[in-house]
Design an enzyme around this catalytic site. Sequence first.
Site, mmCIF file in Angstrom:
data_model
loop_
_atom_site.group_PDB
_atom_site.id
_atom_site.type_symbol
_atom_site.label_atom_id
_atom_site.label_comp_id
_atom_site.label_asym_id
_atom_site.label_seq_id
_atom_site.Cartn_x
_atom_site.Cartn_y
_atom_site.Cartn_z
ATOM 1 C CB CYS A 46 -7.779 17.266 -8.080
ATOM 2 S SG CYS A 46 -7.830 16.556 -6.499
ATOM 3 C CB CYS A 49 -3.780 14.748 -8.100
ATOM 4 S SG CYS A 49 -5.486 14.498 -8.657
ATOM 5 C CB CYS A 95 -9.969 13.739 -7.245
ATOM 6 S SG CYS A 95 -8.762 13.672 -8.638
ATOM 7 C CB CYS A 98 -5.470 11.817 -5.760
ATOM 8 S SG CYS A 98 -6.604 13.217 -5.422
ATOM 9 C CB CYS A 118 -22.989 20.515 -4.515
ATOM 10 S SG CYS A 118 -23.030 22.138 -3.079
#
Length: 129
Positions: A46, A49, A95, A98, A118
């Site tokens: 991510c 984070c 995510c 976060c 995707c």
Amino acid sequence: MTEPKQDRELREKLTPEQYNICWNKGTEPPFTGKYTDCKEEGIYHCVCCGNPLFDSDTKYNSGSGWPSFWDVFSADSLTQSEDSSHGMRRVEVTCKSCHAHLGHVFEDGPEPTGLRYCINSAALELKKK
């Protein structure tokens, strides 16, 4: 009204495109993301984070214009929720750490999972193996 500290820090860390995609649920135009055709080995994290999301071993060319993966890195990678925006019924993936918007998951992917995650390149950071 003062902007929350976390929001201010994210705006400083991310590009405007990354911020729009991750926090305003935007999307990058198809075939424009830096990881769409990337074949390098590593773990995709991510961008907000650093949570590990996908292993390059599960990445494949779906022809959709966005990086696609058939599985997540671990059970702690993503959360899923129904998304009925834009007059469609889709499953949004965020995510798990976060809650940044990453993209969507569809049930038209390859075996062994049959899934196609995707994902927007702008929401990812590849850490090479």
